[in-house]
Design an enzyme around this catalytic site. Structure first.
Site, PDB file in Angstrom:
ATOM      1  N   ASP A   1       1.048   0.077  13.031  1.00  0.00           N
ATOM      2  CA  ASP A   1       1.316  -1.285  12.539  1.00  0.00           C
ATOM      3  C   ASP A   1       1.596  -2.267  13.678  1.00  0.00           C
ATOM      4  O   ASP A   1       1.831  -3.450  13.424  1.00  0.00           O
ATOM      5  CB  ASP A   1       2.517  -1.266  11.582  1.00  0.00           C
ATOM      6  CG  ASP A   1       2.180  -0.543  10.279  1.00  0.00           C
ATOM      7  OD1 ASP A   1       0.989  -0.509   9.908  1.00  0.00           O
ATOM      8  OD2 ASP A   1       3.107  -0.005   9.644  1.00  0.00           O
TER       9      ASP A   1
ATOM     10  N   LYS B   1      -6.121  -2.035   6.547  1.00  0.00           N
ATOM     11  CA  LYS B   1      -4.707  -2.340   6.290  1.00  0.00           C
ATOM     12  C   LYS B   1      -4.630  -3.511   5.303  1.00  0.00           C
ATOM     13  O   LYS B   1      -5.586  -3.759   4.585  1.00  0.00           O
ATOM     14  CB  LYS B   1      -3.994  -2.655   7.614  1.00  0.00           C
ATOM     15  CG  LYS B   1      -3.867  -1.433   8.512  1.00  0.00           C
ATOM     16  CD  LYS B   1      -2.935  -0.411   7.900  1.00  0.00           C
ATOM     17  CE  LYS B   1      -2.840   0.857   8.710  1.00  0.00           C
ATOM     18  NZ  LYS B   1      -2.100   1.914   7.996  1.00  0.00           N
TER      19      LYS B   1
ATOM     20  N   GLN C   1       0.944   8.009   4.632  1.00  0.00           N
ATOM     21  CA  GLN C   1       0.951   7.687   3.204  1.00  0.00           C
ATOM     22  C   GLN C   1       0.286   8.808   2.412  1.00  0.00           C
ATOM     23  O   GLN C   1       0.788   9.220   1.363  1.00  0.00           O
ATOM     24  CB  GLN C   1       0.226   6.369   2.950  1.00  0.00           C
ATOM     25  CG  GLN C   1       0.960   5.157   3.517  1.00  0.00           C
ATOM     26  CD  GLN C   1       0.223   3.858   3.283  1.00  0.00           C
ATOM     27  OE1 GLN C   1      -0.897   3.853   2.766  1.00  0.00           O
ATOM     28  NE2 GLN C   1       0.836   2.753   3.659  1.00  0.00           N
TER      29      GLN C   1
ATOM     30  N   ARG D   1      -7.301  -5.953  10.207  1.00  0.00           N
ATOM     31  CA  ARG D   1      -6.474  -6.476  11.302  1.00  0.00           C
ATOM     32  C   ARG D   1      -7.217  -6.527  12.636  1.00  0.00           C
ATOM     33  O   ARG D   1      -6.906  -7.350  13.488  1.00  0.00           O
ATOM     34  CB  ARG D   1      -5.203  -5.626  11.464  1.00  0.00           C
ATOM     35  CG  ARG D   1      -4.234  -5.861  10.350  1.00  0.00           C
ATOM     36  CD  ARG D   1      -2.954  -5.077  10.513  1.00  0.00           C
ATOM     37  NE  ARG D   1      -2.047  -5.421   9.430  1.00  0.00           N
ATOM     38  CZ  ARG D   1      -0.984  -4.704   9.079  1.00  0.00           C
ATOM     39  NH1 ARG D   1      -0.701  -3.596   9.740  1.00  0.00           N
ATOM     40  NH2 ARG D   1      -0.202  -5.093   8.094  1.00  0.00           N
TER      41      ARG D   1
ATOM     42  N   GLY E   1       0.828  -1.204   0.000  1.00  0.00           N
ATOM     43  CA  GLY E   1       0.000   0.000   0.000  1.00  0.00           C
ATOM     44  C   GLY E   1       0.860   1.250   0.000  1.00  0.00           C
ATOM     45  O   GLY E   1       0.545   2.247  -0.664  1.00  0.00           O
TER      46      GLY E   1
END
Ligand code: S3P
Length: 449
Positions: free
Chosen positions: A327, A354, A177, A358, A102
């Site tokens: 993360d 994600k 991002q 998750r 990603g």
């Protein structure tokens, strides 16, 4: 839903002895992607030491070559990029296949948007299910156009613009991002491009741009932190030293904390203040983690971590901390299953989008391992007894590296072994994971199908 691939590599882990030793984890994924992208835009050579040679980053290297850059590994293990100069990218004559990445996809979408050329993107089943509107919305404001699948998902085409417009954009989601995609688009855009983030996210793009000689201004405003770049700068080739990835170090850290008798040192871990939410949380839970040899290398904070088995207690992890450990929730949830009392993790909406969902994956898998778990749309709570959970489950990891590693760590310290349907996604971020853990005394092996 299991999305096991033909090349699936089922793995299992069983209760091991205490972990001992000194290790290094592979290079930081975020910094590695960025170093290849910016190296391709600099004048002269960029030398990259410690690049993560995981699949995600190798896909970015291949994409940069398709866009006219040259990034290659020399015999000495150092990667060297000969840049084309800012504004020098060329139209790719094939689809950019970013695999599972990603970060690679979203950052590159920004990079190519201010060029009069069309770039096609695709990836694996996980990537093709991920939302991209968060990037296409601001890049449309800058003048690019997009053709996407329903829901803004890949495969997609970026139809770049010959006359990009600078924007000031306030992030609707806390995402490095998205921030980076806009700043990278700003590189080939005249004028000042600004991103305002109400919640602080990792600032590797800003730090690295400064290192390439770009005028990056960061100021606090009533609306949030504003990061601006003055467009069309010259980037000068440089030396980059990629630190060990704190998001990878998270797995041996937690393994050592939950396996009695463990004491390990993880050298050279990146300690960027926007990445250390997990360490902060584990310290609050009673973990013994000592930072030794703290230093700054190529603009990033780095240190060695000495981790000793600890009795952990449940804590509440505030939503405001989520961007600095986004993360790390899969492995924190595993640590919580070994802690005494409830660990409540808040503000986790982003975990749903994600590489897999998750939040759902950890809730289901931990319950299957005998842990007491409850889940809401954007929160997860795990209640441990301070004793090891049962384990004994087989987990589908849905092409997602981090739950895969998290459940293998759980199996190393639970009462019964744990297996996963596919360990191959681990290579995206942590090649050599099983060997490294086994070298410390772990017990991860191929599972007979
Ligand atoms: C990354 C930002 C984070 C993180 C990802 C890497 C980056 O994603 O989850 O693994 O390198 O900028 P978001 O920006 O979507 O939070």
């Amino acid at each position: 839903m299991s999305r096991q691939t033909d090349a699936a590599r089922p793995l299992s882990s069983g209760t091991g002895r205490g972990l001992k030793g000194r290790i290094r984890v592979p290079g930081d994924k975020s910094i590695s992607h960025r170093s290849l992208m910016l190296g391709a835009l600099a004048l002269g050579e960029t030398e990259i030491h410690g690049l993560l040679e995981g699949e995600d980053v190798l896909r970015t290297a291949a994409a940069m070559r398709l866009l006219g850059g040259s990034a290659a590994r020399d015999a000495d293990g150092v990667w060297r990029a000969q840049g084309r100069g800012n504004g020098g990218l060329a139209e790719a004559n094939d689809v950019l296949d970013l695999g599972n990445a990603g970060t690679g996809t979203r950052l590159l979408m920004g990079l190519v948007a201010p060029y009069p050329m069309t770039t096609f993107f695709t990836g694996d089943a996980s990537l093709r299910s991920r939302p991209m509107a968060r990037v296409t919305d601001p890049l449309r404001q800058m003048g690019a156009e997009f053709v996407t699948r329903s829901g803004g998902r890949p495969p997609l085409a970026v139809i770049g613009t010959a006359s990009p417009l600078p924007i000031t954009y306030k992030l609707p989601v806390a995402s490095a991002q998205v921030k980076s995609a806009i700043l990278l688009a700003g590189l080939n855009t005249p004028g000042i491009t600004t991103v305002i983030e109400p919640e602080h996210t990792r600032d590797h793009t800003e730090l690295m741009l400064k290192g390439f000689g770009v005028d990056v201004r960061v100021e606090e405003t009533p609306e949030g932190r504003a990061s601006s770049i003055v467009g069309q700068p010259e980037l000068k080739g440089r030396k980059i030293i990629v630190p060990g990835d704190p998001s990878s170090a998270a797995f041996p850290i937690v393994a050592a904390l939950i396996l009695p008798g463990s004491q390990i040192v993880i050298e050279n871990v990146g300690l960027n203040p926007h990445r250390i939410g997990l360490i902060e949380t584990l310290l609050e839970m009673g973990a013994s983690i000592e930072i030794e040899n703290a230093r700054v290398e190529a603009g990033e904070k780095v240190g060695d971590l000495k981790v000793t088995h600890s009795h952990l207690r449940g804590v509440t992890v505030p939503a405001a901390r989520a961007p600095s450990m986004i993360d790390e929730y899969p492995i924190l949830a595993v640590a919580a299953a070994f802690a005494e009392g409830e660990t409540r993790m808040l503000g986790l909406a982003e975990l749903r989008v994600k590489e897999s969902d998750r939040l759902g994956a950890m809730a289901r898998g931990l319950a299957a391992c005998g842990a007491a778990v409850s889940e809401g749309e954007d929160w997860l709570a795990v209640t441990g007894t301070g004793k090891k959970p049962g384990g004994g489950a087989h987990i589908a990891v849905n092409l997602d590296h981090r739950p895969a590693m998290a459940f293998l760590v759980l199996g190393m310290a639970a009462s019964r072994p744990v297996s996963i349907d596919d360990g191959s996604p681990i290579d995206t971020s942590f090649p050599g994971f099983a060997d490294l853990m086994n070298g410390l005394g772990g017990s991860i092996s191929l599972k007979n199908r």
